[in-house]
Write a protein that holds these residues in place. Structure first.
Motif, PDB file in Angstrom:
ATOM      1  N   ALA A 137       0.949  -1.319  -0.036  1.00  0.00           N
ATOM      2  CA  ALA A 137      -0.066  -0.053  -0.057  1.00  0.00           C
ATOM      3  C   ALA A 137       0.774   1.391   0.065  1.00  0.00           C
ATOM      4  N   VAL A 138       1.915   1.233   0.695  1.00  0.00           N
ATOM      5  CA  VAL A 138       2.782   2.049   0.641  1.00  0.00           C
ATOM      6  C   VAL A 138       3.412   2.746  -0.501  1.00  0.00           C
ATOM      7  N   LYS A 139       3.876   1.368  -1.419  1.00  0.00           N
ATOM      8  CA  LYS A 139       4.273   1.773  -2.670  1.00  0.00           C
ATOM      9  C   LYS A 139       3.067   2.525  -3.670  1.00  0.00           C
ATOM     10  N   GLN A 140       1.867   2.166  -3.326  1.00  0.00           N
ATOM     11  CA  GLN A 140       0.864   2.819  -4.297  1.00  0.00           C
ATOM     12  C   GLN A 140       0.094   3.912  -3.875  1.00  0.00           C
ATOM     13  N   GLY A 141       0.680   4.333  -2.747  1.00  0.00           N
ATOM     14  CA  GLY A 141       0.049   5.778  -2.129  1.00  0.00           C
ATOM     15  C   GLY A 141      -1.407   6.181  -2.354  1.00  0.00           C
ATOM     16  N   GLU A 142      -2.065   7.090  -2.785  1.00  0.00           N
ATOM     17  CA  GLU A 142      -3.433   7.234  -2.586  1.00  0.00           C
ATOM     18  C   GLU A 142      -4.014   6.432  -3.373  1.00  0.00           C
ATOM     19  N   ASN A 143      -3.500   5.885  -4.540  1.00  0.00           N
ATOM     20  CA  ASN A 143      -4.253   5.277  -5.586  1.00  0.00           C
ATOM     21  C   ASN A 143      -4.616   3.596  -5.039  1.00  0.00           C
ATOM     22  N   VAL A 144      -4.251   3.172  -3.738  1.00  0.00           N
ATOM     23  CA  VAL A 144      -4.204   2.051  -3.133  1.00  0.00           C
ATOM     24  C   VAL A 144      -5.659   1.334  -3.489  1.00  0.00           C
ATOM     25  N   GLY A 145      -5.828  -0.052  -4.238  1.00  0.00           N
ATOM     26  CA  GLY A 145      -7.191  -0.250  -4.301  1.00  0.00           C
ATOM     27  C   GLY A 145      -7.779  -1.096  -3.190  1.00  0.00           C
ATOM     28  N   ALA A 146      -9.034  -1.229  -3.273  1.00  0.00           N
ATOM     29  CA  ALA A 146      -9.555  -2.276  -2.246  1.00  0.00           C
ATOM     30  C   ALA A 146      -9.263  -3.528  -2.608  1.00  0.00           C
ATOM     31  N   GLY A 147      -8.919  -3.950  -3.725  1.00  0.00           N
ATOM     32  CA  GLY A 147      -8.529  -5.337  -3.897  1.00  0.00           C
ATOM     33  C   GLY A 147      -7.232  -5.713  -3.039  1.00  0.00           C
ATOM     34  N   LEU A 148      -6.323  -4.632  -2.954  1.00  0.00           N
ATOM     35  CA  LEU A 148      -5.100  -5.069  -2.390  1.00  0.00           C
ATOM     36  C   LEU A 148      -5.288  -5.420  -0.834  1.00  0.00           C
ATOM     37  N   LEU A 149      -6.634  -4.818  -0.198  1.00  0.00           N
ATOM     38  CA  LEU A 149      -6.900  -4.671   1.174  1.00  0.00           C
ATOM     39  C   LEU A 149      -7.401  -6.232   1.231  1.00  0.00           C
ATOM     40  N   CYS A 150      -8.303  -6.551   0.219  1.00  0.00           N
ATOM     41  CA  CYS A 150      -9.216  -7.668   0.311  1.00  0.00           C
ATOM     42  C   CYS A 150      -8.549  -8.966  -0.296  1.00  0.00           C
ATOM     43  N   TYR A 151      -7.677  -8.701  -0.733  1.00  0.00           N
ATOM     44  CA  TYR A 151      -6.620 -10.070  -1.351  1.00  0.00           C
ATOM     45  C   TYR A 151      -6.594 -11.005  -0.308  1.00  0.00           C
ATOM     46  N   PRO A 152      -6.165 -10.892   0.885  1.00  0.00           N
ATOM     47  CA  PRO A 152      -6.127 -12.161   1.766  1.00  0.00           C
ATOM     48  C   PRO A 152      -7.466 -12.846   2.049  1.00  0.00           C
ATOM     49  N   VAL A 153      -8.422 -12.135   1.729  1.00  0.00           N
ATOM     50  CA  VAL A 153      -9.870 -12.850   1.711  1.00  0.00           C
ATOM     51  C   VAL A 153      -9.664 -13.885   0.605  1.00  0.00           C
ATOM     52  N   LEU A 154      -9.399 -13.234  -0.489  1.00  0.00           N
ATOM     53  CA  LEU A 154      -9.619 -14.097  -1.773  1.00  0.00           C
ATOM     54  C   LEU A 154      -8.744 -15.522  -1.862  1.00  0.00           C
ATOM     55  N   GLN A 155      -7.322 -15.014  -1.273  1.00  0.00           N
ATOM     56  CA  GLN A 155      -6.535 -16.343  -0.847  1.00  0.00           C
ATOM     57  C   GLN A 155      -7.181 -17.324   0.147  1.00  0.00           C
ATOM     58  N   ALA A 156      -7.865 -16.722   1.272  1.00  0.00           N
ATOM     59  CA  ALA A 156      -8.622 -17.851   1.875  1.00  0.00           C
ATOM     60  C   ALA A 156      -9.485 -18.792   1.346  1.00  0.00           C
ATOM     61  N   ALA A 157     -10.569 -17.865   0.492  1.00  0.00           N
ATOM     62  CA  ALA A 157     -11.268 -18.603  -0.370  1.00  0.00           C
ATOM     63  C   ALA A 157     -10.467 -19.683  -1.339  1.00  0.00           C
ATOM     64  N   ASP A 158      -9.448 -19.167  -1.977  1.00  0.00           N
ATOM     65  CA  ASP A 158      -8.525 -20.185  -2.654  1.00  0.00           C
ATOM     66  C   ASP A 158      -8.162 -21.533  -2.075  1.00  0.00           C
ATOM     67  N   ILE A 159      -8.007 -21.227  -0.948  1.00  0.00           N
ATOM     68  CA  ILE A 159      -7.286 -22.551  -0.194  1.00  0.00           C
ATOM     69  C   ILE A 159      -8.578 -23.191   0.499  1.00  0.00           C
ATOM     70  N   LEU A 160      -9.291 -22.685   1.144  1.00  0.00           N
ATOM     71  CA  LEU A 160     -10.449 -23.263   1.909  1.00  0.00           C
ATOM     72  C   LEU A 160     -11.530 -24.148   0.995  1.00  0.00           C
ATOM     73  N   LEU A 161     -11.617 -23.664  -0.364  1.00  0.00           N
ATOM     74  CA  LEU A 161     -12.335 -24.332  -1.341  1.00  0.00           C
ATOM     75  C   LEU A 161     -12.059 -25.850  -1.619  1.00  0.00           C
ATOM     76  N   TYR A 162     -10.727 -25.915  -1.294  1.00  0.00           N
ATOM     77  CA  TYR A 162     -10.320 -27.468  -1.597  1.00  0.00           C
ATOM     78  C   TYR A 162     -10.161 -28.243  -0.357  1.00  0.00           C
ATOM     79  N   GLU A 163     -10.518 -27.735   0.820  1.00  0.00           N
ATOM     80  CA  GLU A 163     -10.239 -28.662   1.818  1.00  0.00           C
ATOM     81  C   GLU A 163      -8.697 -29.245   2.165  1.00  0.00           C
ATOM     82  N   PRO A 164      -7.797 -28.309   1.793  1.00  0.00           N
ATOM     83  CA  PRO A 164      -6.443 -28.938   1.789  1.00  0.00           C
ATOM     84  C   PRO A 164      -6.008 -29.350   3.168  1.00  0.00           C
ATOM     85  N   ASP A 165      -5.101 -30.537   3.318  1.00  0.00           N
ATOM     86  CA  ASP A 165      -4.587 -30.733   4.783  1.00  0.00           C
ATOM     87  C   ASP A 165      -3.432 -29.934   5.080  1.00  0.00           C
ATOM     88  N   LYS A 166      -2.759 -29.465   4.080  1.00  0.00           N
ATOM     89  CA  LYS A 166      -1.424 -28.641   4.106  1.00  0.00           C
ATOM     90  C   LYS A 166      -1.503 -27.632   2.742  1.00  0.00           C
TER      91      LYS A 166
END
Ligand code: TYM
Length: 336
Positions: free
Chosen positions: A114-143
């Motif tokens: 966010a520091v690198k993008q200054g005022e233009n920082v997008g909501a996507g960058l903030l919400c990105y870890p939520v998408l990552q959680a979805a990526d992972i939990l969809l597949y019910e992986p062990d590891k």
């Protein structure tokens, strides 16, 4: 009992580098025989920073080809493109609505980028870890095998799953399974060639800071020649005052397949003038088979597309039922 499942992904932005290989792909290859692997190109994540639409599709293909070139075996692994499986974006939205904002504001990667993008920082960058959680939990992986920098995102993933289970499941019947991170000690944090205190990264403006998996021998030689070193005579591991020395010795150790003790003894009396050519030669030798295989795969018309088509089908077969399960738990009217 069937095999345990692993899930992981890499953003198709820029060139994959030694950090991606040693922190992630190499580990996937080493353990693949024992697991059912789901590996994807995180192209929805790739637009959380400004991107070039002319290269996005090709970058996804290139990363897929590199997975295969590094040794991922389709008998054990499914390779797919994140955006081909619509369930990722849909589950991310459902998670977004149960994730407290301050959990996201605490993410180190968000703060750094966010520091690198200054005022233009997008909501996507903030919400990105939520998408990552979805990526992972969809597949019910062990590891989830990743490099050290993803640890915090995996903790968040577990927190989101636990919160959803608490709110919409029961102790006897949790909706989502909590996966464990799998972070190997060696190579989990490969450092920049120009600053041994910073991690090697695709987003570093200087290409001299990283070794890309597809760098030519001349480029590798040039980068190692120019990389940052220090003045003490002799080379040794684990000295906090010598981060570059530790990083370069570690790279040599992993790429040459030798133990730490052997490398420590071999290099203890060396100066940089002697060590750098050795590291260069080892690196070129380690990357050559990957590069040869990569070009073979890219030159075979239609092959990658068929791998990715099959990958999408296999991924959807796991992801869609998980999404349906979450929607049911949240009380949605499911289509009949
Ligand atoms: P990404 O694309 O930045 O990195 C991909 C993988 O490479 C590892 N890595 C490193 N390991 C050691 N040293 C380094 N210098 C280094 N740089 C990168 C990362 O730890 C990672 O394992 N958000 C993820 C992509 C992603 C993902 C997921 C990963 C999206 N959804 C679900 C796992 C599961 C990312 O940006 O990784």
């Amino acid at each position: 009992m069937g095999k345990q499942r692993i899930l992981s992904g890499i953003q198709p932005t820029g060139e994959l580098h030694l950090g991606n290989y040693l922190g992630a792909i190499r580990n996937w290859v080493e353990i693949q025989q024992s697991y059912d692997s789901y590996l994807f190109m995180a192209d929805l994540h790739a637009i959380t920073v400004p991107h070039d639409p002319n290269v996005l599709a090709e970058n996804s293909r290139r990363v897929a080809a590199l997975y295969l070139a590094c040794g991922i075996d389709l008998n054990h692994a499914t390779i797919f493109v994140q955006s081909h499986v619509a369930a990722h974006a849909e589950l991310a939205w459902l998670f977004m609505c149960i994730t407290p904002l301050n959990w996201l504001e605490d993410m180190i990667q968000f703060k750094e980028k966010a520091v690198k993008q200054g005022e233009n920082v997008g909501a996507g960058l903030l919400c990105y870890p939520v998408l990552q959680a979805a990526d992972i939990l969809l597949y019910e992986p062990d590891k989830v095998p990743v490099g050290e920098d993803q640890k915090q995102h995996l903790e968040l993933t577990r927190d989101i799953a636990a919160r959803l289970n608490y709110q919409f499941g029961s102790e006897e019947q949790p909706v989502l399974k909590l996966p464990d991170p799998m972070i190997r000690k060696e190579g989990a944090r490969v450092m920049s060639l120009t600053d041994g205190t910073k991690k090697m990264s695709k987003s570093d403006p200087s290409d001299l800071s990283r070794i890309n998996l597809l760098d030519t021998p001349d480029q590798i030689a040039h980068k190692i020649k120019r990389c940052k070193t220090d003045s003490p005579r002799g080379l040794w591991f684990d000295d906090a005052d010598r981060p570059e020395c530790n990083n370069l010795l570690t790279l040599y150790m992993i790429l040459s397949g030798q133990t730490k003790e052997v490398v420590a003894t071999e290099c203890q009396d060396m100066g940089w003038g002697q060590f750098k050519p050795l590291l260069t030669e080892t690196m070129i030798g380690a990357l050559k088979p990957i590069q040869d295989k990569y070009h073979e795969i890219m030159d075979e018309p239609g092959y990658l597309d068929s791998v990715l088509k099959q990958g999408k089908e296999k991924a959807e077969a796991i992801a869609n039922p998980t999404l349906a399960k979450v929607k049911k738990a949240l009380g949605y009217l499911l289509p009949s």
